[in-house]
Design an enzyme around this catalytic site. Structure first.
Site, PDB file in Angstrom:
ATOM      1  N   TYR A 106       1.280  -1.273   0.234  1.00  0.00           N
ATOM      2  CA  TYR A 106      -0.367   0.213   0.475  1.00  0.00           C
ATOM      3  C   TYR A 106       1.010   1.270  -0.228  1.00  0.00           C
ATOM      4  O   TYR A 106       1.783   1.261  -0.238  1.00  0.00           O
ATOM      5  CB  TYR A 106      -1.154   0.559   1.317  1.00  0.00           C
ATOM      6  CG  TYR A 106      -1.844   1.123   1.046  1.00  0.00           C
ATOM      7  CD1 TYR A 106      -2.593   0.846   0.083  1.00  0.00           C
ATOM      8  CD2 TYR A 106      -2.069   1.563   2.306  1.00  0.00           C
ATOM      9  CE1 TYR A 106      -3.949   2.188   0.575  1.00  0.00           C
ATOM     10  CE2 TYR A 106      -3.173   2.103   2.764  1.00  0.00           C
ATOM     11  CZ  TYR A 106      -4.324   2.474   1.619  1.00  0.00           C
ATOM     12  OH  TYR A 106      -5.362   3.924   1.991  1.00  0.00           O
ATOM     13  N   LYS A 161     -20.971 -18.720 -11.991  1.00  0.00           N
ATOM     14  CA  LYS A 161     -20.183 -18.372 -13.116  1.00  0.00           C
ATOM     15  C   LYS A 161     -18.582 -18.331 -12.837  1.00  0.00           C
ATOM     16  O   LYS A 161     -17.970 -19.132 -12.838  1.00  0.00           O
ATOM     17  CB  LYS A 161     -20.722 -18.037 -14.371  1.00  0.00           C
ATOM     18  CG  LYS A 161     -21.944 -17.802 -15.496  1.00  0.00           C
ATOM     19  CD  LYS A 161     -21.866 -18.391 -15.968  1.00  0.00           C
ATOM     20  CE  LYS A 161     -22.962 -18.974 -16.436  1.00  0.00           C
ATOM     21  NZ  LYS A 161     -23.016 -19.646 -18.051  1.00  0.00           N
ATOM     22  N   GLU A 203     -22.666 -12.040 -19.912  1.00  0.00           N
ATOM     23  CA  GLU A 203     -23.580 -13.751 -19.233  1.00  0.00           C
ATOM     24  C   GLU A 203     -25.210 -12.989 -19.718  1.00  0.00           C
ATOM     25  O   GLU A 203     -25.759 -11.602 -18.961  1.00  0.00           O
ATOM     26  CB  GLU A 203     -23.147 -13.726 -18.323  1.00  0.00           C
ATOM     27  CG  GLU A 203     -24.342 -14.992 -18.118  1.00  0.00           C
ATOM     28  CD  GLU A 203     -23.034 -16.535 -19.011  1.00  0.00           C
ATOM     29  OE1 GLU A 203     -22.257 -16.213 -18.946  1.00  0.00           O
ATOM     30  OE2 GLU A 203     -24.471 -16.639 -19.426  1.00  0.00           O
ATOM     31  N   ASP A 204     -25.979 -13.741 -20.338  1.00  0.00           N
ATOM     32  CA  ASP A 204     -27.327 -13.561 -19.753  1.00  0.00           C
ATOM     33  C   ASP A 204     -28.007 -11.937 -20.319  1.00  0.00           C
ATOM     34  O   ASP A 204     -28.780 -11.588 -19.302  1.00  0.00           O
ATOM     35  CB  ASP A 204     -27.436 -13.498 -18.587  1.00  0.00           C
ATOM     36  CG  ASP A 204     -27.892 -15.307 -18.508  1.00  0.00           C
ATOM     37  OD1 ASP A 204     -27.998 -15.911 -19.093  1.00  0.00           O
ATOM     38  OD2 ASP A 204     -28.035 -15.520 -17.531  1.00  0.00           O
ATOM     39  N   ASP A 229     -23.325 -17.075 -23.660  1.00  0.00           N
ATOM     40  CA  ASP A 229     -24.986 -17.304 -24.347  1.00  0.00           C
ATOM     41  C   ASP A 229     -24.458 -17.640 -25.431  1.00  0.00           C
ATOM     42  O   ASP A 229     -25.689 -18.079 -25.904  1.00  0.00           O
ATOM     43  CB  ASP A 229     -25.975 -16.998 -23.600  1.00  0.00           C
ATOM     44  CG  ASP A 229     -25.565 -16.114 -22.230  1.00  0.00           C
ATOM     45  OD1 ASP A 229     -26.386 -17.398 -21.548  1.00  0.00           O
ATOM     46  OD2 ASP A 229     -25.886 -15.822 -21.687  1.00  0.00           O
ATOM     47  N   GLY A 263     -32.815 -16.374 -30.663  1.00  0.00           N
ATOM     48  CA  GLY A 263     -31.930 -15.908 -29.819  1.00  0.00           C
ATOM     49  C   GLY A 263     -30.344 -15.739 -30.158  1.00  0.00           C
ATOM     50  O   GLY A 263     -29.979 -16.051 -30.772  1.00  0.00           O
ATOM     51  N   ALA A 264     -30.026 -15.025 -28.467  1.00  0.00           N
ATOM     52  CA  ALA A 264     -28.731 -15.007 -28.248  1.00  0.00           C
ATOM     53  C   ALA A 264     -27.933 -16.090 -28.772  1.00  0.00           C
ATOM     54  O   ALA A 264     -27.181 -16.882 -29.799  1.00  0.00           O
ATOM     55  CB  ALA A 264     -28.064 -14.560 -26.664  1.00  0.00           C
ATOM     56  N   ALA A 265     -28.181 -17.669 -27.781  1.00  0.00           N
ATOM     57  CA  ALA A 265     -27.607 -19.007 -28.070  1.00  0.00           C
ATOM     58  C   ALA A 265     -28.741 -19.795 -28.914  1.00  0.00           C
ATOM     59  O   ALA A 265     -27.453 -19.997 -30.494  1.00  0.00           O
ATOM     60  CB  ALA A 265     -28.268 -19.575 -27.152  1.00  0.00           C
ATOM     61  N   ASN A 355     -32.690 -24.187 -20.136  1.00  0.00           N
ATOM     62  CA  ASN A 355     -32.476 -24.069 -18.325  1.00  0.00           C
ATOM     63  C   ASN A 355     -33.483 -23.136 -17.119  1.00  0.00           C
ATOM     64  O   ASN A 355     -33.486 -22.271 -18.885  1.00  0.00           O
ATOM     65  CB  ASN A 355     -30.799 -23.487 -18.228  1.00  0.00           C
ATOM     66  CG  ASN A 355     -30.327 -24.066 -18.441  1.00  0.00           C
ATOM     67  OD1 ASN A 355     -30.060 -25.769 -18.689  1.00  0.00           O
ATOM     68  ND2 ASN A 355     -28.522 -24.131 -19.153  1.00  0.00           N
ATOM     69  N   ASN A 384     -23.700 -27.935 -21.758  1.00  0.00           N
ATOM     70  CA  ASN A 384     -23.481 -26.633 -21.170  1.00  0.00           C
ATOM     71  C   ASN A 384     -22.612 -25.767 -21.008  1.00  0.00           C
ATOM     72  O   ASN A 384     -21.610 -26.334 -21.129  1.00  0.00           O
ATOM     73  CB  ASN A 384     -24.215 -26.268 -19.407  1.00  0.00           C
ATOM     74  CG  ASN A 384     -24.650 -25.439 -18.884  1.00  0.00           C
ATOM     75  OD1 ASN A 384     -23.230 -24.337 -18.803  1.00  0.00           O
ATOM     76  ND2 ASN A 384     -25.320 -25.873 -18.031  1.00  0.00           N
TER      77      ASN A 384
HETATM   78  N1  LIG Z   1     -27.751 -25.244 -22.095  1.00  0.00           N
HETATM   79  C1  LIG Z   1     -26.845 -23.819 -22.129  1.00  0.00           C
HETATM   80  O1  LIG Z   1     -25.765 -24.378 -22.013  1.00  0.00           O
HETATM   81  C2  LIG Z   1     -27.731 -22.977 -22.221  1.00  0.00           C
HETATM   82  C3  LIG Z   1     -28.833 -22.395 -22.618  1.00  0.00           C
HETATM   83  N2  LIG Z   1     -29.316 -21.712 -23.041  1.00  0.00           N
HETATM   84  C4  LIG Z   1     -31.095 -21.546 -22.479  1.00  0.00           C
HETATM   85  O2  LIG Z   1     -31.065 -20.713 -23.911  1.00  0.00           O
HETATM   86  C5  LIG Z   1     -32.406 -20.456 -23.263  1.00  0.00           C
HETATM   87  C6  LIG Z   1     -33.071 -19.248 -24.739  1.00  0.00           C
HETATM   88  O3  LIG Z   1     -31.498 -18.082 -24.238  1.00  0.00           O
HETATM   89  P1  LIG Z   1     -31.078 -16.611 -24.575  1.00  0.00           P
HETATM   90  O4  LIG Z   1     -30.689 -17.514 -26.123  1.00  0.00           O
HETATM   91  O5  LIG Z   1     -29.841 -16.734 -23.903  1.00  0.00           O
HETATM   92  O6  LIG Z   1     -32.804 -16.392 -24.269  1.00  0.00           O
HETATM   93  P2  LIG Z   1     -32.841 -14.951 -25.329  1.00  0.00           P
HETATM   94  O7  LIG Z   1     -33.323 -14.029 -25.307  1.00  0.00           O
HETATM   95  O8  LIG Z   1     -31.726 -14.138 -26.023  1.00  0.00           O
HETATM   96  O9  LIG Z   1     -33.328 -16.072 -26.512  1.00  0.00           O
HETATM   97  C7  LIG Z   1     -34.357 -16.273 -26.385  1.00  0.00           C
HETATM   98  C8  LIG Z   1     -35.752 -17.012 -27.676  1.00  0.00           C
HETATM   99  O10 LIG Z   1     -36.204 -17.399 -27.136  1.00  0.00           O
HETATM  100  C9  LIG Z   1     -37.475 -17.643 -28.275  1.00  0.00           C
HETATM  101  N3  LIG Z   1     -38.758 -18.744 -27.539  1.00  0.00           N
HETATM  102  C10 LIG Z   1     -38.857 -17.794 -26.394  1.00  0.00           C
HETATM  103  N4  LIG Z   1     -39.898 -19.125 -25.505  1.00  0.00           N
HETATM  104  C11 LIG Z   1     -40.335 -19.321 -27.009  1.00  0.00           C
HETATM  105  C12 LIG Z   1     -41.227 -20.666 -27.436  1.00  0.00           C
HETATM  106  N5  LIG Z   1     -42.451 -20.935 -27.353  1.00  0.00           N
HETATM  107  N6  LIG Z   1     -41.321 -20.869 -29.187  1.00  0.00           N
HETATM  108  C13 LIG Z   1     -40.131 -20.517 -29.432  1.00  0.00           C
HETATM  109  N7  LIG Z   1     -39.176 -19.623 -29.567  1.00  0.00           N
HETATM  110  C14 LIG Z   1     -39.596 -19.006 -27.928  1.00  0.00           C
HETATM  111  C15 LIG Z   1     -38.079 -16.297 -27.170  1.00  0.00           C
HETATM  112  O11 LIG Z   1     -38.367 -15.443 -28.876  1.00  0.00           O
HETATM  113  C16 LIG Z   1     -36.086 -15.885 -28.460  1.00  0.00           C
HETATM  114  O12 LIG Z   1     -36.115 -15.122 -29.418  1.00  0.00           O
HETATM  115  C17 LIG Z   1     -32.778 -20.380 -21.889  1.00  0.00           C
HETATM  116  O13 LIG Z   1     -33.437 -21.206 -21.359  1.00  0.00           O
HETATM  117  C18 LIG Z   1     -31.614 -20.431 -21.551  1.00  0.00           C
HETATM  118  O14 LIG Z   1     -31.588 -20.926 -20.218  1.00  0.00           O
HETATM  119  C19 LIG Z   1     -28.418 -20.559 -22.949  1.00  0.00           C
HETATM  120  C20 LIG Z   1     -27.136 -20.484 -23.021  1.00  0.00           C
HETATM  121  C21 LIG Z   1     -26.815 -21.497 -22.656  1.00  0.00           C
HETATM  122  C1  LIG Z   2     -26.281 -21.487 -19.007  1.00  0.00           C
HETATM  123  C2  LIG Z   2     -26.453 -20.427 -19.396  1.00  0.00           C
HETATM  124  O1  LIG Z   2     -25.218 -19.593 -19.390  1.00  0.00           O
HETATM  125  C3  LIG Z   2     -27.817 -20.098 -19.572  1.00  0.00           C
HETATM  126  O2  LIG Z   2     -28.487 -21.363 -18.986  1.00  0.00           O
HETATM  127  O3  LIG Z   2     -27.970 -19.588 -19.362  1.00  0.00           O
HETATM  128 MG   LIG Z   3     -26.440 -17.426 -19.400  1.00  0.00          MG
END
Ligand SMILES: NC(=O)C1=CN([C@@H]2O[C@H](COP(=O)(O)OP(=O)(O)OC[C@H]3O[C@@H](n4cnc5c(N)ncnc54)[C@H](O)[C@@H]3O)[C@@H](O)[C@H]2O)C=CC1
Ligand SMILES: CC(=O)C(=O)O
Ligand SMILES: [Mg+2]
Length: 465
Positions: A106, A161, A203-204, A229, A263-265, A355, A384
């Site tokens: 320090y 995380k 994240e998220d 994601d 979406g993102a994923a 998830n 995951n």
């Molecule tokens: N296993 C893993 O490592 C990961 C899993 N995820 C999961 O994937 C899901 C999405 O995450 P993100 O892409 O970050 O979210 P996000 O919000 O960017 O995208 C989600 C998309 O899913 C669509 N959606 C929601 N309900 C729907 C339905 N009933 N039918 C069709 N499309 C629908 C939404 O309109 C949106 O475009 C979450 O459940 C998240 O936990 C995300 C990242 C990593």
């Molecule tokens: C695993 C993760 O990052 C998610 O479900 O958003």
């Molecule tokens: Mg996430």
């Protein structure tokens, strides 16, 4: 979930055997029993019980209290117990034992180190925590599949995380949860805090804002910025898929894949599938299949529609799932039915990755699919992003990469996939376990090699640690 029931049992009324029977009659699975206090007339015991829900836990507690001489002192949820006070802490690397130590770590001596960094900012990498520190930055807008739950509620995930970064890759990661969901503000804040960190793990953050935030930060910062994601998920999904296709004997170019949740994923996963040579990909969101010629508000969906669905299939998931070889779900719970599975091609591969609850429960899917994977820790085949982010950042930090490139991601996918040996590959083991210690090392090595080849490594680190 599991609970701990603390019971005070008066001796002479009810035996412990009767208590255990009452719990198991109600469907509770006793996994541990601890004696807390014992006296001539009473015994206090902690009974750890696996239950299926909050209601189930209340039901068991009520039934137990009905027994004569039994008092339920407390019911604690083990998951909440591990969260008490948060899950991480910071720790000094050395003790400050005397004034001499104090004046070096320090003021006044620390000032010389500050001036050295002022003169040559690159010395921050060797003289501060920067080289081993990652910000886990979220605005709480798309937390797991829970939606926009805000910054404070996002903290348990970001702390989790951070724990994984440390345990799996030795990286010091900190949750940075912002009570602000404005794109420009997030970019400004991330840039302002960047000097502290060797990398930023976004994240998220919900789509489509996550794309602009990541693109701008990648352009404007000289440390790796990685939206977990999008890319972490895509890297691990592709690793699992490469192995699953090997198992069922299908070729990338021949298959039909349906991705749900654009979406993102979903978008990042699709980009990796395209790069891996999969040509027939159909993206489905709430309004059904994305198709060329339609004008979408989301600019990424316009890109998506232009670059996928070559046969211009239209309709709901239940229509376009017909003859699909692969289902990739990153959307919402329970949107895939057994009827849908029955329409898929032979040997269906289903990655239900939403998830905490997947697009279809494995118990329902197993009889109808060849390969089933989820994002969860409690089923086989956990797809995951935790299999990616520790190793990819370990590699990027060690070679002081300025960016994480497409080749680095692809190298990470191949490294993860190859952790499952040919003779180990089976329907319940298409992806290595999170606890397989080789994964981080292999990903690190592959990522450093790719970073060097792409000219983004600033340090000539050995590929093998
Ligand atoms: N296993 C893993 O490592 C990961 C899993 N995820 C999961 O994937 C899901 C999405 O995450 P993100 O892409 O970050 O979210 P996000 O919000 O960017 O995208 C989600 C998309 O899913 C669509 N959606 C929601 N309900 C729907 C339905 N009933 N039918 C069709 N499309 C629908 C939404 O309109 C949106 O475009 C979450 O459940 C998240 O936990 C995300 C990242 C990593
Ligand atoms: C695993 C993760 O990052 C998610 O479900 O958003
Ligand atoms: Mg996430």
């Amino acid at each position: 979930m599991s609970i701990i029931l603390r019971l005070e049992i008066e001796k002479g009324y009810t035996t412990f055997g009767e208590v255990a029977t009452a719990i198991s009659d109600k469907g509770g699975d006793i996994v541990a029993i601890d004696v807390i206090k014992e006296s001539s007339d009473k015994t206090t015991r902690d009974i750890t019980v696996k239950v299926s829900s909050q209601e189930h836990s209340e039901d068991i507690a009520e039934r137990t209290e009905e027994l004569k001489g039994v008092k339920v002192v407390n019911v604690s949820d083990r998951t909440f117990l591990v969260h008490l006070g948060g899950k991480i802490e910071t720790k000094p690397k050395m003790p400050i034992k005397n004034r001499d130590d104090l004046s070096r770590v320090y003021t006044p001596e620390v000032a010389r180190v500050c001036k050295a960094i002022e003169k040559d900012p690159s010395r921050a990498h060797s003289l501060t925590i920067k080289r081993n520190t990652v910000a886990v930055l979220s605005d709480g807008s798309a937390v797991l599949g829970l939606g926009n739950i805000g910054a404070a509620a996002a903290m348990p995930v970001m702390e989790g995380k951070a724990m994984l970064f440390k345990q799996l890759a030795g990286i010091d990661a900190f949750p940075v949860c912002l009570d602000n969901q404005d794109t420009e503000d997030i970019i400004k804040i991330a840039k302002a805090i960047a000097p502290t960190y060797g990398g930023i793990n976004l994240e998220d953050i919900s789509s489509p804002r996550c794309f602009e935030i990541e693109d701008r930060l990648k352009e404007e910062l000289d440390i790796p910025v990685f939206h977990d994601d999008q890319h972490g998920t895509a890297v691990v999904m592709l690793a699992g898929l490469l192995n699953a296709l090997k198992l069922v004997g299908k070729k990338e170019k021949d298959i039909k894949a349906v991705v749900v949740g654009i979406g993102a994923a979903g978008i990042a996963s699709t980009k990796m599938l395209l790069n891996a040579g999969i040509q027939n990909i159909i993206g489905v969101d709430r309004e059904g299949a994305l198709v060329k010629g339609k004008e979408y508000d989301n600019p990424m969906w316009n890109w998506y529609a232009e670059n996928t669905n070559p046969n211009e299939e239209t309709g709901e998931l239940s229509e376009v799932i017909k003859d699909a070889d692969v289902f990739i779900g990153v959307s919402a719970p329970n949107i895939l039915s057994v009827e849908d599975l029955k329409k898929m091609a032979e040997d269906p591969i289903v990655f239900a990755m939403a998830n905490p609850d997947p697009e279809i429960a494995p118990e329902k899917a197993w009889p109808h699919v060849r390969v089933m994977a989820t994002g969860r820790s409690d089923y086989p085949n956990q797809i995951n992003n935790v299999l990616c982010f520790p190793g990819i950042f370990r590699g990027a930090l060690d070679c002081r990469a300025t960016h994480i490139t497409e080749n680095m991601k692809l190298a990470a996918s191949v490294a993860i996939a190859s952790a499952v040996k040919e003779d180990e590959l089976n329907k319940d083991y298409i992806i290595p376990s999170v606890f397989n210690k080789q994964v981080v090392d292999h990903v690190r090595e592959a990522v450093i090699k790719a970073a060097k080849a792409d000219g983004v490594a600033r340090k000539d680190t050995k590929e093998r640690s």
